[in-house]
Design a protein around this motif. Sequence first.
Motif, PDB file in Angstrom:
ATOM      1  N   ASP A 155       0.700  -1.317  -0.008  1.00 48.65           N
ATOM      2  CA  ASP A 155       0.141  -0.179   0.097  1.00 48.65           C
ATOM      3  C   ASP A 155       1.034   1.210   0.126  1.00 48.65           C
ATOM      4  O   ASP A 155       1.960   0.891   0.498  1.00 48.65           O
ATOM      5  N   PRO A 156       0.395   2.382  -0.289  1.00 51.71           N
ATOM      6  CA  PRO A 156       1.305   3.541  -0.608  1.00 51.71           C
ATOM      7  C   PRO A 156       1.829   3.927   0.844  1.00 51.71           C
ATOM      8  O   PRO A 156       2.693   4.531   0.603  1.00 51.71           O
ATOM      9  N   ALA A 157       1.147   3.902   2.005  1.00 52.87           N
ATOM     10  CA  ALA A 157       1.608   4.020   3.199  1.00 52.87           C
ATOM     11  C   ALA A 157       2.483   3.346   3.804  1.00 52.87           C
ATOM     12  O   ALA A 157       3.156   3.466   4.912  1.00 52.87           O
ATOM     13  N   GLU A 158       2.843   2.141   3.165  1.00 55.20           N
ATOM     14  CA  GLU A 158       3.907   0.986   3.498  1.00 55.20           C
ATOM     15  C   GLU A 158       3.532   0.401   4.838  1.00 55.20           C
ATOM     16  O   GLU A 158       4.114   0.310   5.698  1.00 55.20           O
ATOM     17  N   LEU A 159       1.899   0.170   5.122  1.00 54.20           N
ATOM     18  CA  LEU A 159       1.500  -0.409   6.231  1.00 54.20           C
ATOM     19  C   LEU A 159       1.710  -1.778   6.127  1.00 54.20           C
ATOM     20  O   LEU A 159       1.749  -2.514   7.093  1.00 54.20           O
ATOM     21  N   MET A 160       1.649  -2.323   4.973  1.00 54.05           N
ATOM     22  CA  MET A 160       1.862  -3.850   4.802  1.00 54.05           C
ATOM     23  C   MET A 160       2.930  -4.012   3.735  1.00 54.05           C
ATOM     24  O   MET A 160       2.820  -3.576   2.812  1.00 54.05           O
ATOM     25  N   LYS A 161       3.649  -5.004   4.094  1.00 54.83           N
ATOM     26  CA  LYS A 161       4.694  -5.433   2.840  1.00 54.83           C
ATOM     27  C   LYS A 161       4.671  -6.917   2.781  1.00 54.83           C
ATOM     28  O   LYS A 161       4.216  -7.625   3.772  1.00 54.83           O
ATOM     29  N   LEU A 162       4.997  -7.499   1.677  1.00 57.50           N
ATOM     30  CA  LEU A 162       5.049  -8.912   1.460  1.00 57.50           C
ATOM     31  C   LEU A 162       6.284  -9.231   0.978  1.00 57.50           C
ATOM     32  O   LEU A 162       6.876  -8.789   0.102  1.00 57.50           O
ATOM     33  N   TYR A 163       6.973 -10.443   1.411  1.00 59.22           N
ATOM     34  CA  TYR A 163       8.163 -10.880   1.100  1.00 59.22           C
ATOM     35  C   TYR A 163       7.957 -12.419   0.603  1.00 59.22           C
ATOM     36  O   TYR A 163       7.114 -13.044   1.240  1.00 59.22           O
ATOM     37  N   TRP A 164       8.641 -13.122  -0.558  1.00 55.45           N
ATOM     38  CA  TRP A 164       8.333 -14.354  -1.015  1.00 55.45           C
ATOM     39  C   TRP A 164       9.624 -14.756  -1.678  1.00 55.45           C
ATOM     40  O   TRP A 164      10.366 -14.142  -2.280  1.00 55.45           O
ATOM     41  N   THR A 165       9.757 -16.197  -1.570  1.00 61.02           N
ATOM     42  CA  THR A 165      10.779 -16.925  -2.316  1.00 61.02           C
ATOM     43  C   THR A 165      10.028 -18.114  -3.100  1.00 61.02           C
ATOM     44  O   THR A 165       9.204 -18.817  -2.532  1.00 61.02           O
ATOM     45  N   VAL A 166      10.454 -18.345  -4.440  1.00 60.58           N
ATOM     46  CA  VAL A 166       9.777 -19.384  -5.112  1.00 60.58           C
ATOM     47  C   VAL A 166      10.754 -20.703  -5.021  1.00 60.58           C
ATOM     48  O   VAL A 166      11.693 -20.276  -5.375  1.00 60.58           O
TER      49      VAL A 166
END
Length: 386
Positions: free
Chosen positions: A31-42
């Motif tokens: 989100d623009p306010a950076e309240l949530m972030k996602l990290y992932w590895t395949v």
Amino acid sequence: MSPALLVAFSALLSISIADLSSEYAHHAVLDPAELMKLYWTVDWDKETISFAVEAATTGWVGFGFSSGNGMMVGSDVVIGWVKDSKGYLTDRYADAKSLPPKDSEQNYILTGFEEIDQTTVLKFNRKFDTCDSRDRKIKEGTTKVVFAYHTEDPETEKDFKQHTFRGPRSILLLNNMDKKQINETGWKSFVIQNKNVTIPKKHTTYWCSLIKAPKITSKHHITKIEPYIQKGNEGLVHHFLVYECHGDYNESHYGFGVDCKDIANMPFLKCFYGKVLAVWGVGGEAFYYPKNAGFPIGTVDTPKSYLLEIHYDNPEGIMGKYLYIGPKDSSGARFYYSSNLREFDAGIFAVGLKISPYMVILPKQESWLTVGYCAKECSEVRKKLF
């Protein structure tokens, strides 16, 4: 626990949260306010993805895969929280605009959890295809994800307060760059970027800047292109294009740029009809040219200028430090190039219809067909290449 041990434990958790970007191969601000972030590895061999969701809350956190419209209804979701030093994660499906019920099969596996400094991190993994009809298959291409959180933990698995924050985001989850092993030794780079542009408060802005090309006097090959997004603006930069600009321009044309809708009378309007050098959209990462091909620069027909067009997405109307000044941005693209020429010169081939306001899908249509035509020269060139 003694105060010294508690401080040490808290420090370790802070370090752990800060290192998520190095622990996982990919990450995206949701989100623009950076309240949530996602990290992932395949993991392509096991056909699984390891995730970490970071949220600015100490309550419950939700994350899932939408049907494509960005709405909660029809989404395959997980809801988790950390309470009394224990982590919880539940696999659910949103049947309606209410608390999604738990699936009979729990196919998301909780692998870690942290809660510190008003931040919650949940780590979990799942298969591309769980063979569960209530879990959406993860496929190549753009995936629409949904996310939400509340400031409080649930009392029980059936007693949740409605989210205090939510949103959708488009992401490229299955990125084949995971498997690339490229020797980048000796590569040089240059950046095509905006110059401290003030992002307007309005929802959507297309910003155009004319930028001088670097002086490269002999033939080289561009080998890699990656987004160069200013830290803190990851949620505002939606996509960009870089066009080749041929012709001579004076110093007054190079600067902060203009809103693209005001470009009609600008000398570099013709750049829009030039070749596209690079494109990027949210969720995308670095692009590598094939090992036997590179995009040529430093030749007689290399342009002296480039036009950078950036789409800023600011639905929340985020402002800067002062109410009348929006966030500043100097984002763009980084180009890597090498003097070790490859066997083939690469190019960019664009095909399809230009987006037009006349391309409207009427309500309640079960299907809709749009047809484009390619001149015979297109197929003749293709035959020569293949």
